[in-house]
Design an enzyme around this catalytic site. Sequence first.
Site, mmCIF file in Angstrom:
data_model
loop_
_atom_site.group_PDB
_atom_site.id
_atom_site.type_symbol
_atom_site.label_atom_id
_atom_site.label_comp_id
_atom_site.label_asym_id
_atom_site.label_seq_id
_atom_site.Cartn_x
_atom_site.Cartn_y
_atom_site.Cartn_z
ATOM 1 C CG ASN A 39 -4.366 1.326 -5.727
ATOM 2 O OD1 ASN A 39 -3.134 1.283 -6.026
ATOM 3 N ND2 ASN A 39 -5.222 0.264 -5.737
ATOM 4 C CB THR A 52 -1.594 2.674 -8.365
ATOM 5 O OG1 THR A 52 -0.770 2.583 -9.587
ATOM 6 C CG2 THR A 52 -1.942 4.245 -8.247
ATOM 7 C CB CYS A 53 -1.000 -1.808 -5.965
ATOM 8 S SG CYS A 53 -2.763 -1.950 -6.254
ATOM 9 C CG ASP A 54 -2.849 -1.101 -11.712
ATOM 10 O OD1 ASP A 54 -3.263 -1.942 -10.835
ATOM 11 O OD2 ASP A 54 -3.361 -1.122 -12.806
#
Length: 375
Positions: free
Chosen positions: A362, A319-321
């Site tokens: 996401n 994910t983009c976290d």
Amino acid sequence: MTGALEAFLADRTRATPYLVLDLDVVADRYTRLAAAFPEARLLYAVKACPEPAVLRLLARLGTGFDVASPAEIDLCLDAGASPGSLCHGNPVRAPGAVAAAHAAGVRRFVTDSAEDLADHLPGTSVLVRILVDDRGSATPFFGKFGAAPAEAVRLLRAAAARGLDPGLTFHVGSQQSRPQAYREAVRVALRAAGKAGLAHPALDVGGGLPVPYRAPVPAPEEFADAVRDGISGARAAGDVDGADLLLEPGRALVAEAGVLRTTALRVSRRPGVDHRRWVYLDAGRYQGLAETEGEYIAYPLRVPGRGGASGPVVLAGPTCDGDDVLYRRTPYALPGDLRAGDHVDLLHAGAYTASYASVGFNGFPPLPVHVVGTP
């Protein structure tokens, strides 16, 4: 790893990530634990893995269930469990939840506050959760749940005065590595029972039994002996004349039954950032690996088909976290010839993976679950 799991994983074309569970391993772990605690009633902690096939198997084997919500009650009843085998173990409930569970046939509840105790109907069994030392666990509960000993005594007396059947419970934290934590907690609980005038209470020693992820852990028999020592000490001290034991295994029954298969999305060098390779998997903290938070649970890994010399890696999710990094401090080494597209298997992943997976963060879907072994 069992032959059934190996046979299932031999198919390299199945889309990842996914969890595969072997029911024969679940049955084996149940049998071992029941043999170690023959005097205890086992209540499976549904939250660890609510897969219906697992629940049906355990119901058929005769276990009860520790449930935390109306949905878990329904899952267990649909799996063939009797309402009387359920214990509503979550002391944080919505208004009306106790009445609804009671209407469904649940007769055992856990409480840790006077506010919750007021909701219970006469004739039900109420286990007062007492605060105990949970040092040595991977994920402690201290503070969120549990009544201090003096308050627990007051709650026990109040429960008896209201026509309830009072008992005690505690939780020494998840993945608890110290058998003596159970011994000490039993003494604390039964001392409170004695002060409340209970001579032979129900005593639910909770869950928390550990799994050998990447290091050995004490055998179940050591924890059982610690519980018995605690009861013997309470009897010798004149606190009680005995106790009716309950045990709530979750992780201990299902963790070793599961393999979480992932695919490496990218293997990168990060010059100026880290001397290690970064391996990005298609499953991360939001796709079932929530227990890697704080790196408390370190799953064994394997890379099927790769056997070259290994080197250090950082493992991250897709994910983009920025917090979706699984292992930055815990030492991991993977084959130097690992490439994007290779499978990476996380072993002993049957507990708290599918039940922790998000429903679409996401845009990633929930974790699919497959089952092998004797249904």
